[in-house]
Design a protein around this motif. Structure first.
Motif, PDB file in Angstrom:
ATOM      1  N   ILE A   1       0.851  -1.185   0.000  1.00  0.00           N
ATOM      2  CA  ILE A   1       0.000   0.000   0.000  1.00  0.00           C
ATOM      3  C   ILE A   1       0.892   1.242   0.000  1.00  0.00           C
ATOM      4  CG2 ILE A   1      -1.643   1.328   1.413  1.00  0.00           C
ATOM      5  CD1 ILE A   1      -2.872  -1.136   0.023  1.00  0.00           C
ATOM      6  N   ARG A   2       0.585   2.171  -0.950  1.00  0.00           N
ATOM      7  CA  ARG A   2       1.387   3.393  -1.058  1.00  0.00           C
ATOM      8  C   ARG A   2       0.511   4.640  -0.984  1.00  0.00           C
ATOM      9  NH1 ARG A   2       4.348   0.372   0.123  1.00  0.00           N
ATOM     10  NH2 ARG A   2       6.216  -0.501  -0.823  1.00  0.00           N
ATOM     11  N   ASN A   3       0.790   5.489  -0.007  1.00  0.00           N
ATOM     12  CA  ASN A   3       0.160   6.818   0.126  1.00  0.00           C
ATOM     13  C   ASN A   3      -1.356   6.796   0.014  1.00  0.00           C
ATOM     14  OD1 ASN A   3       2.902   7.287  -1.821  1.00  0.00           O
ATOM     15  ND2 ASN A   3       2.798   8.344   0.151  1.00  0.00           N
ATOM     16  N   LEU A   4      -1.952   5.861   0.697  1.00  0.00           N
ATOM     17  CA  LEU A   4      -3.402   5.693   0.616  1.00  0.00           C
ATOM     18  C   LEU A   4      -4.127   6.812   1.378  1.00  0.00           C
ATOM     19  CD1 LEU A   4      -5.307   3.396  -0.490  1.00  0.00           C
ATOM     20  CD2 LEU A   4      -5.524   2.696   1.892  1.00  0.00           C
ATOM     21  N   VAL A   5      -5.087   7.433   0.682  1.00  0.00           N
ATOM     22  CA  VAL A   5      -5.889   8.502   1.292  1.00  0.00           C
ATOM     23  C   VAL A   5      -7.352   8.222   1.017  1.00  0.00           C
ATOM     24  CG1 VAL A   5      -6.450  10.989   1.245  1.00  0.00           C
ATOM     25  CG2 VAL A   5      -4.067  10.237   1.005  1.00  0.00           C
TER      26      VAL A   5
ATOM     27  N   THR B   1       1.193   4.130   4.213  1.00  0.00           N
ATOM     28  CA  THR B   1       2.037   3.297   3.358  1.00  0.00           C
ATOM     29  C   THR B   1       2.523   2.114   4.181  1.00  0.00           C
ATOM     30  OG1 THR B   1       2.787   5.143   1.998  1.00  0.00           O
ATOM     31  CG2 THR B   1       4.261   3.250   2.136  1.00  0.00           C
ATOM     32  N   PHE B   2       2.300   0.919   3.694  1.00  0.00           N
ATOM     33  CA  PHE B   2       2.851  -0.255   4.394  1.00  0.00           C
ATOM     34  C   PHE B   2       2.820  -1.483   3.495  1.00  0.00           C
ATOM     35  CE2 PHE B   2      -0.998  -2.740   5.358  1.00  0.00           C
ATOM     36  CZ  PHE B   2      -1.997  -1.793   5.172  1.00  0.00           C
ATOM     37  N   ASP B   3       3.646  -2.477   3.865  1.00  0.00           N
ATOM     38  CA  ASP B   3       3.679  -3.763   3.167  1.00  0.00           C
ATOM     39  C   ASP B   3       3.389  -4.866   4.170  1.00  0.00           C
ATOM     40  OD1 ASP B   3       4.552  -2.657   0.744  1.00  0.00           O
ATOM     41  OD2 ASP B   3       6.651  -2.719   1.404  1.00  0.00           O
ATOM     42  N   VAL B   4       2.742  -5.923   3.689  1.00  0.00           N
ATOM     43  CA  VAL B   4       2.593  -7.121   4.512  1.00  0.00           C
ATOM     44  C   VAL B   4       3.187  -8.279   3.725  1.00  0.00           C
ATOM     45  CG1 VAL B   4       0.990  -8.685   5.674  1.00  0.00           C
ATOM     46  CG2 VAL B   4       0.474  -6.239   5.575  1.00  0.00           C
ATOM     47  N   ARG B   5       4.118  -8.987   4.348  1.00  0.00           N
ATOM     48  CA  ARG B   5       4.773 -10.107   3.669  1.00  0.00           C
ATOM     49  C   ARG B   5       3.857 -11.317   3.628  1.00  0.00           C
ATOM     50  NH1 ARG B   5       9.088  -8.008   6.647  1.00  0.00           N
ATOM     51  NH2 ARG B   5       8.548  -9.326   8.410  1.00  0.00           N
TER      52      ARG B   5
END
Lengths: 247, 302
Positions: free
Chosen positions: A9-13, A26-30
């Motif tokens: 997820i990038r710069n979600l608004v 912004t975050f990632d889940v492995r």
């Protein structure tokens, strides 16, 4: 499809009128990770989760869930994730078998697959004798296990659990987390929200949302070290205690 | 005289037993907690005590008044905040408060002192409709509406369910202040960590009271030795320890395992050996005092 990440997820608004519910996260889940998604009431968790599940479109930002675009491939996302809500969403007037058949059918499984899965599921849940009982009659702990298994009926790569353990007794709550561990051990990614801070300790990584932002994200051990706290409960109070906005 | 006295209460819904032989006593001016999971019978007990439902068997009094015969007198001296949001969504904050005061033949002005501390926090939104309030503000308004007629006993059915950890601790601070003003508080919760905030409590499961007393009494009655085991690869270790001779139970508690053992069947050396045998030498192991949640799980398993 990216092989390493289940969620990127990038710069979600997300805005509702003048109100920014989700403010540039912004975050990632492995893959195979148990990811705890925490935050105070009204921090924006539900709004963010609805976007990740393909139920709502972001105002801006981008991302993928199970390799599908959150803006353009919402139907594919829905087909490739599992979702279990707080309310367990079983049909009370259908039997255990009928519930499994209904959800199997919704996810497009063939009759033969559904039959096989039903038997395997009842076996695993030790509910062989309960197949003909109405869902409404089941003890809470059984409902919870059944609804978890049904959310996995189409073998999704990611399962979203929205406060899966609210109100259940302490032993059932812990047995449920053992089920989560077994599922993650098989490579399924688990994205979970909870109000129980001891459960935050069971996650591989945790994010804490405050006023629409992600203000902290790390392993429970990392967060405790950073905030010099003894427990996740303390970490949560420090981080979420800074919230300005009400629900 | 006890403020609440309940004796031998049972209630069935058709074939389903909701409450089985419940007896308890609550002293004046204490916070008494009813702790247990969903479906344990908490709300049924509240409805019987607040005179909204009749028990199949058993009897009870609130401030010396009978819960069946004196129902109309009891209703005047208790405040009740049901689990579901019970205010009028289309009335404003102020209108809700005035409505509840009027129902009890009182006015907001007359008892303003008793709600002032909580009400002042939502007063800036007096004209807003109750349906448009945030969860935290709704909760505060519901509490004011239950307190506006100066009740002697306040019944709160799961006031903190679904509320985040920060708001929960704020709510308990409010309860503490209400208790200090002399009101007896009977409150239910599914959160075990709230038990230590009660003066006394009863643990309820499947319609039965499985333990009662002060938090200290309940903890000191715990029959086993308890170890905290932290570090290493916990989940495989849990499965091994659970099946070890003399181990009563083993469950995750946050970042540690809690292991209960029967000192007559095994000892620390044997358990340590088992942990080492499985290559978890870097575990931190210490004997601990059980918490209410450990006690609940032990009593529930009996």
């Amino acid at each position: 499809m990216n092989t390493e990440y289940a969620i990127r997820i990038r710069n979600l608004v997300k805005k509702f009128g003048d109100f920014t519910a989700v403010d540039n996260i912004t975050f990632d889940v492995r893959k195979g990770e148990i990811f705890g998604f925490l935050g105070a009431n009204g921090a924006g968790k539900t709004t963010a989760m609805r976007i990740l599940c393909g139920l709502s479109r972001p105002t801006s930002g981008s991302g993928t869930v199970a390799g599908f675009d959150i803006c353009r491939e919402q139907e594919k996302i829905k087909r490739n994730i599992g979702y279990m809500s707080q309310k367990f969403s079983l049909y009370p007037d259908l039997t255990v078998r009928e519930n499994i058949r209904l959800f199997g059918g919704i996810y497009g499984l063939k009759d033969r697959e559904i039959k096989e899965k039903t038997e395997r599921m009842l076996d695993m849940l030790e509910m062989k004798d309960a197949g003909g009982r109405f869902a409404a009659e089941l003890p809470l702990g059984w409902k919870q296990k059944l609804s978890f298994s049904i959310a996995l009926v189409h073998s999704p790569r990611i399962i979203f659990l929205d406060e899966p353990t609210g109100g259940v007794d302490p032993e059932t709550r812990r047995r449920f987390w053992e089920l989560i561990y077994d599922t993650a051990g098989n490579g399924t990614t688990v994205f979970v929200t909870t109000h129980y801070m001891d459960e935050a300790e069971y996650c591989d990584r945790v994010s804490i949302m405050v006023d629409g932002r992600i203000d902290a994200m790390d392993s429970p051990a990392g967060l405790k070290e950073r905030f010099a706290a003894r427990s996740m409960d303390e970490v949560f109070r420090i981080v979420a205690g800074k919230a300005v906005r009400e629900e | 005289m006890k403020t609440i006295e309940i004796s031998g209460i049972s209630k069935n819904y058709g074939q389903v037993p909701a409450l089985r032989d419940i007896s308890l006593e609550v002293n004046q001016g204490e916070i008494f907690g009813l702790i247990g999971p969903d479906g344990a019978g908490k709300t049924t007990l509240f409805r019987i005590m607040t005179t909204l439902m009749l028990a199949d068997t058993g009897s009870g009094t609130i401030c010396g008044m009978d819960i069946v015969r004196d129902y109309s007198r009891i209703r005047k001296i208790i405040g009740y905040m049901p689990g579901r949001f019970s205010l009028y969504q289309d009335l404003s904050v102020r209108e809700n408060l005035e409505y509840f005061a009027t129902l009890f033949g009182s006015t907001v002005g007359k008892n303003y002192d008793s709600i002032k501390e909580i009400y002042s926090q939502i007063e800036p939104f007096e004209k807003r409709r109750a349906g448009k309030l945030s969860g935290g503000m709704k909760q505060k308004l519901a509490l004011c509406c239950a307190l506006v007629h100066k009740p002697s006993v306040l019944f709160l059915d799961e006031p903190t369910t679904g509320v985040d950890a920060v708001s929960r601790s704020e709510f308990w601070k409010m309860l503490d202040r209400i208790r200090k003003s002399g009101v007896t508080v009977f409150v239910s919760t599914p959160y075990m960590d709230e038990a230590s905030l009660c003066d006394r409590l009863a643990m309820i499961r499947e319609g039965r009271i499985i333990g009662t007393g002060t938090p200290e009494q309940i903890i000191s009655a715990y029959p086993y030795r308890l170890l905290s085991v932290a570090g290493g690869n916990m989940y495989p270790l849990l499965k091994i320890l659970r099946n070890t001779e003399g181990v009563i139970s083993c469950f995750s508690f946050g970042n540690a395992l809690h292991l209960a053992y029967d000192p007559e069947k095994t000892g620390l050396p044997a358990i340590l050996a088992k942990i080492r045998e499985n290559g978890s030498e870097d575990c931190r192991i210490r004997e601990i005092t059980p918490g209410i949640e450990d006690c609940f799980m032990q009593l529930a398993g009996k």
